[in-house]
Design an enzyme around this catalytic site. Structure first.
Site, mmCIF file in Angstrom:
data_model
loop_
_atom_site.group_PDB
_atom_site.id
_atom_site.type_symbol
_atom_site.label_atom_id
_atom_site.label_comp_id
_atom_site.label_asym_id
_atom_site.label_seq_id
_atom_site.Cartn_x
_atom_site.Cartn_y
_atom_site.Cartn_z
ATOM 1 N N ASP A 139 27.194 32.602 45.218
ATOM 2 C CA ASP A 139 28.147 33.450 44.513
ATOM 3 C C ASP A 139 29.022 34.136 45.574
ATOM 4 O O ASP A 139 28.804 33.995 46.775
ATOM 5 C CB ASP A 139 27.442 34.469 43.605
ATOM 6 C CG ASP A 139 28.377 34.956 42.484
ATOM 7 O OD1 ASP A 139 29.606 34.766 42.600
ATOM 8 O OD2 ASP A 139 27.895 35.541 41.499
HETATM 9 C C1 NOJ Z 1 31.329 36.571 41.073
HETATM 10 C C2 NOJ Z 1 30.644 36.278 39.783
HETATM 11 O O1 NOJ Z 1 29.313 36.728 39.814
HETATM 12 C C3 NOJ Z 1 30.640 34.813 39.423
HETATM 13 O O2 NOJ Z 1 30.099 34.659 38.141
HETATM 14 C C4 NOJ Z 1 32.029 34.255 39.513
HETATM 15 O O3 NOJ Z 1 32.060 32.921 39.092
HETATM 16 C C5 NOJ Z 1 32.497 34.393 40.945
HETATM 17 N N1 NOJ Z 1 32.529 35.798 41.297
HETATM 18 C C6 NOJ Z 1 33.866 33.783 41.188
HETATM 19 O O4 NOJ Z 1 34.848 34.557 40.632
#
Ligand code: NOJ
Length: 742
Positions: free
Chosen positions: A276
């Site tokens: 993430d």
């Molecule tokens: C953080 C989030 O937790 C995740 O779900 C998301 O896809 C990513 N950022 C990318 O934006």
């Protein structure tokens, strides 16, 4: 060399295939490409950047082979950037372009929690396919969805993005989402790669505070948190994202047990794993990695193939490989996984956006799908006979959510255009509803508004109408990532607004538009009917009117328990029994005598102030029809693990209105090697039944579906007695029993 040699070989491989060793054409292609890559180019494939640097600097990095993927690019720049990768980098490897397409791209569907309320895998698949079609048209080839985090805490803002509290429902709908995004072939012009996230346990964040630690023992991980991921991977999910949380002290982006033992060895996942956003470098804050080099070492060895944003791989993997702290094989495997998905997406042949002759964005079909999704996602919670409304009545349209085009789209709607949102107010102005007489008086400007100075005007408007519809709920910003709440009552002066409206004596319909299950018990006395909508997207306003006016019949069911008070959390239907389950009758707090003896209230498991039950149970939802269940029948009362049980029941529509019922199948394993939940969902079906008619619902339940991870952490069916229910929700239904023999 630029990319001369590579291009020749790619062309040959894609047509006749180079004469190389390797099992499949895909393998040969990847091996061939890998054999031409330098270590730096390989590590470049493992690096994903966000579009937050000057274009020239990004292009320079792409040219140098330092980037394998980008996210958050302005769609208008995708082809230009892709061209740099394909035509100006040495090997011409295309980028995979990611974006958060969570519930629709431009045409916005209800938030995932709403989609889950439809209990309709076909609709969910159609909705995600619609999103994929719109996105791929603009060159986006990868979405970060579905989110399969089991969510049993409404304080957690990301419950909005989840498919609710139940592993079976989340698994079925998650698999449908994967099928929808990925279409028949990933390389099709209407398919994008899915990314199941967040692996794993993120929804169990302590206290519902985002990013917080979780403590989930392996047995619970395997029985509750992992199954939806496994189902989505079996449905072919191309990629997987690690979660932010540390579970049992190990951050997910450094957990080789999850990423290698479970994901690769047990589930045979052959796509790629992305971290993430900075979840790798955040292992330093967790206190799990000493510095950025340590981060890169831990995550690469744990099995994170691509790093989102934090760039420790590009900085430190070359050195770590030289020092033999990260084996070359780890790098090669990660790159293979990434190239495999690029290959399957057809990016080597068709790297660019695929605009059709006419754009599908906001096309009629998509608007229809979004409207159907919003209709099926709404849950009728209460109806004292005021609904459906009559079209001849004058309605007072009240409340901050009656005309909130941005907020109606919900969290994660970066690309939806609020000018295309049909709010309930706008729907009343449409051709379809223009005959209805209404008076609009918002009363509050937005959900957090506490200024009650317009309430007298509101009351006067309501007095001039036959019925009031009060649109309350939450702005989009109040749910989603990092938007947890410790108080989930209606916010601002919305409860006071409802009371003011009710004080006029006119019938009141409360329409909630929110990102989570709010605690609305205290508001119920002021509403004669309640229609609950999880932020319903572009077409929400029309869908809500369709339901209020009976042009559509509500059929949504709750994918999550609605608690009475925030202090009841976590409360979910599929809990284990305590040794002292609550008795049916609980003395209300106010009736407890003064100086009552300590044990006079019984020693069982409940809250003195809010009892043992939630406000609304999982699976609950009313209809304008009334359904009666009868004739529950099991093909056998004694089965073995290899059998399939056939369970039937009749459902009669006792009303004068055609309607759709979501029939639900639950089981309970009465005695196990570990305590088993009091009920577990094992099947559901949407059944349309004409007024006055009956239908038989048939569930085929393979006994193998009763398997669970027991004390020895092996998955198997344990022999013994089971209870089974078919019913309209997790608390009601017809009950039977059967035995599973050794
Ligand atoms: C953080 C989030 O937790 C995740 O779900 C998301 O896809 C990513 N950022 C990318 O934006």
């Amino acid at each position: 060399m630029k990319k001369g040699l590579f291009v020749i070989c790619v062309a040959a491989l894609l047509t006749a295939g180079c004469k190389q060793t390797g099992a499949t054409e895909e393998d040969r292609f990847i091996d061939n490409l890998l054999s031409q890559m330098t270590l730096e180019e390989k590590i470049g494939q493992m690096n994903q950047l966000s579009f937050d640097q000057p274009l020239d600097s990004i292009k320079a990095k792409i040219r140098a082979g330092e980037i394998g993927s980008m996210l958050n690019i302005d769609p208008k720049l995708i082809d230009e950037i892709q061209k740099t990768a394909v035509e100006e980098s040495r090997l011409g490897i295309p980028l995979i372009i990611g974006r958060d397409i969570i519930h629709g791209y431009k045409t916005v569907l209800p938030i995932p929690l709403g989609m889950a309320a439809s209990f309709d895998p076909q609709l969910v698949e159609a909705g995600t396919h619609m999103a994929a079609t719109e996105a791929r048209e603009e060159g986006i080839t990868w979405t970060f969805a579905p989110m399969l985090d089991i969510s049993r805490d409404a304080r957690w803002g990301r419950i909005a993005e989840s498919l609710g509290e139940d592993p079976y429902l989340a698994g079925e709908l998650g698999a449908a989402m994967v099928r929808g995004f990925q279409g028949e072939h990933l390389s099709d012009s209407d398919a994008i790669a899915a990314c199941v996230k967040h692996f794993v346990g993120y929804g169990a964040a302590e206290g519902g505070r985002d990013y917080n630690s979780t403590y989930i023992p392996e047995i619970l991980l395997r029985n509750v948190y992992l199954p939806p991921f496994q189902k989505a991977i079996e449905a072919g999910a191309a990629t997987l994202m690690t979660s932010f949380n540390d579970n049992n002290g190990i951050p997910a982006s450094g957990n080789d047990f999850l990423l290698r033992t479970i994901l690769r060895d047990e589930w045979k996942f052959d796509g790629f794993v992305v971290s993430d956003w900075c979840s790798m470098s955040e292992m330093m804050s967790h206190g799990f990695a000493a510095d950025r080099k340590d981060v890169a070492r831990i995550s690469a060895n744990a099995g994170v193939d691509m790093e989102m944003v934090s760039q420790t791989y590009i900085e430190h993997l070359p050195q770590l490989v030289a020092e033999k702290k990260v084996p070359m094989e780890v790098i090669d495997n990660a790159v293979r996984n990434i190239l495999r998905i690029k290959y399957r997406l057809g990016l080597f042949e068709n790297p660019y956006s695929k605009p059709g002759k006419t754009s599908t964005i906001y096309c009629d079909d998509h608007l229809k799908t979004a409207r159907r999704a919003a209709v099926e996602s709404a849950v009728l919670l209460k109806n004292d006979g005021v609904l459906p409304l009559k079209e001849g009545q004058t309605v007072a349209i009240i409340g901050p959510m009656a005309n909130a085009p941005h907020d109606q789209l919900g969290t994660w709607s970066f690309d939806g255009d609020k000018n295309r949102t049909v709010t309930p107010l706008k729907a009343l102005q449409s051709d379809e509803y223009k005959g209805i007489k209404y008076i609009y008086e918002a009363g509050l400007d937005y959900s957090r508004d506490t200024d009650t100075s317009d309430f007298e005007r509101v009351k006067s408007a309501v007095r001039r109408a036959d019925v009031a519809i009060v649109f309350v709920g939450e702005e989009a910003i109040l749910s989603g990532e990092a938007h947890s709440l410790s108080n989930i009552n209606l916010i601002g002066a919305q409860s006071e607004l409802l009371k003011a409206v009710k004080s006029t004596g006119k019938p009141v319909v409360m329409v909630v538009i929110a990102g989570r299950p709010l605690t609305i018990e205290r508001d119920l006395p002021y509403a004669d009917a309640v229609l609950y909508n999880f932020h319903p997207g572009t077409m929400g306003g029309l869908a809500i009117l369709d339901l209020l006016y009976g042009r559509e019949n509500p059929s949504g069911k709750l994918p999550v328990t609605f608690v009475r008070e925030v202090g009841q959390i976590p409360m979910y239907y599929s809990h284990n029994n305590t040794g002292r389950p609550a008795q049916d009758q609980i003395t209300p707090l106010k009736d407890i005598p003064l100086e009552a003896p300590q044990t006079s209230l019984g020693n069982t498991s409940f809250y003195l102030d809010s009892g043992k039950d939630p406000l609304y149970v999982f699976g609950y939802g009313l209809s304008y029809s009334t359904f009666e269940y009868g004739n529950l029948n099991l093909s056998s009362n004694e089965v073995s693990a290899a059998d399939t049980l056939t369970v039937t029941a009749t459902i009669k529509n006792n009303s004068t209105t055609d309607g759709t019922e979501v029939a639900q199948l639950y089981v309970r394993d009465l005695v196990g090697s570990i305590d088993r939940p009091v009920k577990e969902l094992k099947g559901f079906q949407r059944i349309f039944i004409k007024a006055g008619e009956s239908q038989t619902v048939t569930f085929k339940l393979p006994v193998s579906e009763l398997a669970f991870y027991g004390r020895d952490l092996k998955k198997k069916v344990e022999a013994g007695q089971f209870d089974l229910w078919i019913g309209p929700n997790s608390a009601e239904g017809l009950k039977a029993s059967f035995t599973v023999t050794e």
